[in-house]
Design a protein around this motif. Sequence first.
Motif, PDB file in Angstrom:
ATOM      1  N   MET A 169       6.191  -9.670   2.633  1.00 54.70           N
ATOM      2  CA  MET A 169       4.849  -9.673   2.070  1.00 54.70           C
ATOM      3  C   MET A 169       3.944 -10.566   2.912  1.00 54.70           C
ATOM      4  O   MET A 169       3.906 -10.455   4.115  1.00 54.70           O
ATOM      5  CB  MET A 169       4.882 -10.135   0.622  1.00 54.70           C
ATOM      6  N   ARG A 191       6.185   0.136 -18.834  1.00 54.81           N
ATOM      7  CA  ARG A 191       5.757   1.343 -18.130  1.00 54.81           C
ATOM      8  C   ARG A 191       5.925   2.531 -19.048  1.00 54.81           C
ATOM      9  O   ARG A 191       6.857   2.594 -19.842  1.00 54.81           O
ATOM     10  CB  ARG A 191       6.623   1.566 -16.897  1.00 54.81           C
ATOM     11  N   LEU A 240      10.529   1.076  -6.259  1.00 57.66           N
ATOM     12  CA  LEU A 240      10.337   1.618  -4.923  1.00 57.66           C
ATOM     13  C   LEU A 240      10.230   3.133  -4.958  1.00 57.66           C
ATOM     14  O   LEU A 240       9.372   3.731  -4.331  1.00 57.66           O
ATOM     15  CB  LEU A 240      11.509   1.218  -4.033  1.00 57.66           C
ATOM     16  N   SER A 278       7.001   4.317  -6.617  1.00 57.22           N
ATOM     17  CA  SER A 278       5.723   4.012  -5.973  1.00 57.22           C
ATOM     18  C   SER A 278       5.298   5.124  -5.035  1.00 57.22           C
ATOM     19  O   SER A 278       4.123   5.276  -4.750  1.00 57.22           O
ATOM     20  CB  SER A 278       5.847   2.720  -5.201  1.00 57.22           C
ATOM     21  N   PRO A 330       0.642   5.081  -5.791  1.00 57.90           N
ATOM     22  CA  PRO A 330      -0.695   4.950  -5.221  1.00 57.90           C
ATOM     23  C   PRO A 330      -1.141   6.169  -4.427  1.00 57.90           C
ATOM     24  O   PRO A 330      -2.321   6.435  -4.303  1.00 57.90           O
ATOM     25  CB  PRO A 330      -0.564   3.745  -4.291  1.00 57.90           C
TER      26      PRO A 330
END
Lengths: 504, 135, 100
Positions: B1, B91, B109, B112, B116
Amino acid sequence: MLLQTQLPQWTALGPALILAITALVLFVIDSVDPDSTDSALLAGVSVVGTLAALGVAAWFLAAGTGQVGTGGEITLFRDALVVDGMSLFFTAIFTSVAAMVFVASYDYLKDRPDQAEFYSLVLLATTGMALLASSNSLATAFISLELTSLPSYALVAYLKRNRGSVEAGLKYFLIGALSSSVFVFGISLVYAVTGSLLFSDVASALGDLDQSFRGVAGIGVLMIAGGFAFKTASVPFHFWAPEAYEGAPAPVSAFLSSASKAAGFAVAFRVFVEAFPIATAVDLGIDWVLAFGILAVVTMTLGNFAAATQENVKRMLAYSSIGHAGYVLIGLAALSAGAATNGDVLGASMAHLLVYGFMNTGAFLFVALVEHWGVGRTFEDYNGLAERAPMACAAMTVFMFSLAGLPPFGGFFSKYFLFASAIGAGFWWLAAFGALNSALSLFYYSRVVKAMWIEESDGSFELTSRPIGLYAAIMVAAVGTLVLLPGFGPVIETAQTVAAALFG
Amino acid sequence: MTDGPDAGSNLLPGLAAVGLFLVMVLAFAGASFPAPQGFGGDANVTASIGYAMFDIGNLGDVGAEGFLAAFLIVAIVLDVAIDGAVFLAKREEGGSVVTALTDGGRDLLDRSREGPNAPRSERGRDAPRREGGDE
Amino acid sequence: MVPAQWYLMLSAAIFCIGLFGILTRRNALLFLMSVELMLNAANVNFIAFSLQWGNVTGQTFALFTMALAAAEVAIGIGIILVLYRNFRDTDVTKATTMRW
């Protein structure tokens, strides 16, 4: 008179208790039926609870609970909380705004999951605001401030799969966490020099403070002012506001920009007037009146100039709400030690916050209605909207002209009294800046009106539905803004009476 | 990150913090506090905290202010924290709620990829979409 | 006995280290840690001046500050989790749908 003899003292906190209990009722409903999307039930319970709290607050205010005529302020929990005219006046503002937001959310949230969380978080935030207005100790003030802030962070990020909402929530949270740590550090410095947290004790300890402690006390007071600047979206902690209001669901923006701002001012008024009295503070060289004067001018100028350059209506409203924070700050900036005009100035600020509560909530709810229809967000997208929805657009016109302060609307009277009281107190320069900024604000508010009524629409949108809840909330706000015309006499009278009691 | 090797590249704003420290030191250096009053030799500090927290009697041997109101408000704040945190962390998958307490890493993971980068309609369901924003 | 103004210096130092972290780091989690540092700087003052003034107001309030810090982190982690699901990162500058 009648309340104090007939009801036990703790019932003075009735509005806050009703709000908290309503939130708990929603928890129960949510745990019985976690997947409920029954908007009518959830919104109905919330509206009933909020209106009950509003009714109780209005009743107490009318009956004179906690006011000078009936034996003065009521203190509870060993002076940690206080109920007086000012706290009830502000509670009435918070609950009116919350009620309108709930009615509007009925449509805005329809068919979404997690509705119970939305309503309960707004209710708990409103509870926090009511307690904030009643705080009489830096301890309860800080904790109530957190009680209003924490639900707000979650509410801004309420649309969990919408990047704008989540990003806005993060930014709001980060600035909020920073400012609350600055705030609590300020409290710790004030405790370091005074040894107490109760406003009255802080004030008396500051009164006979050794001059060598003025640096510590000064930084403490400045940091506390910084915490309030965040809550009220004033300079220097204002820059979260456009992000948070733009990204958040529009009813939440309405709630934050009206109720949350009023809550910040409620506690700021009480802390600075009661805990750091002007005469004492000036003796120590901590002239917070002058500091707020500078902040007021900078805040209103920055907010209005930034609003004038926006293309996005919601963002324009966000900057205009910063500008209005600047006007309200006049209430703290036009005070002087022992002056008889202090109550008038502060009262005019409170009356402006009440009118602002209606007109600004209405404006954001109109944006919510437009979002509900799926029309875009810029000024151009509003072109020709009045042909399709004349009623709502007429209400929006009322809000815009009222926010700008044009004569026949509620916003004119509150601004007039605010500037007139500032001049009466000898602070003509604050009134001059305020008037100049109001003139500028007319430019960008009228852009919205022009787009809706004069510009031709490009015909690319269909208004598919007439959401009854949103319409109702907008009409209530519009009627509120208009009813405050004939009703403004009693409002300003009440506000100035309860504000004068603060200086007594 | 983040906060890799390049973290040093934006140390400049940190000077503001150093500046604030110097200001505070200057402001605090002048303060001369008297000898501390202390709690008295045989005072029971822990008990006093308890008395102060619940407004019991005359708040114990050591003086204090009443914190019962603060205690009750903190109770509500913690309600908010659990309500808000559970709401944010859980969720929804196909209408049913999946607890956030599972080991999210790998699962996240996989999800995702459709997160997005999913088509606009998928994301726009949540709210009115913002024009020209995210791509 | 250490004179009370040294506690003020200590807390100011802790507060400014936290502020330094906020200003220089871009990771939301590190931001949270820095905020914790700043909150605890206030707690140092509360506890030191509790002894100075001979009342437990400060000590009791420090307990409340810790509870609030925990509540704040709970909400904060929730928001960061949602951010991570949407942006795959906890870098606050990566979330740039809007102007900062």
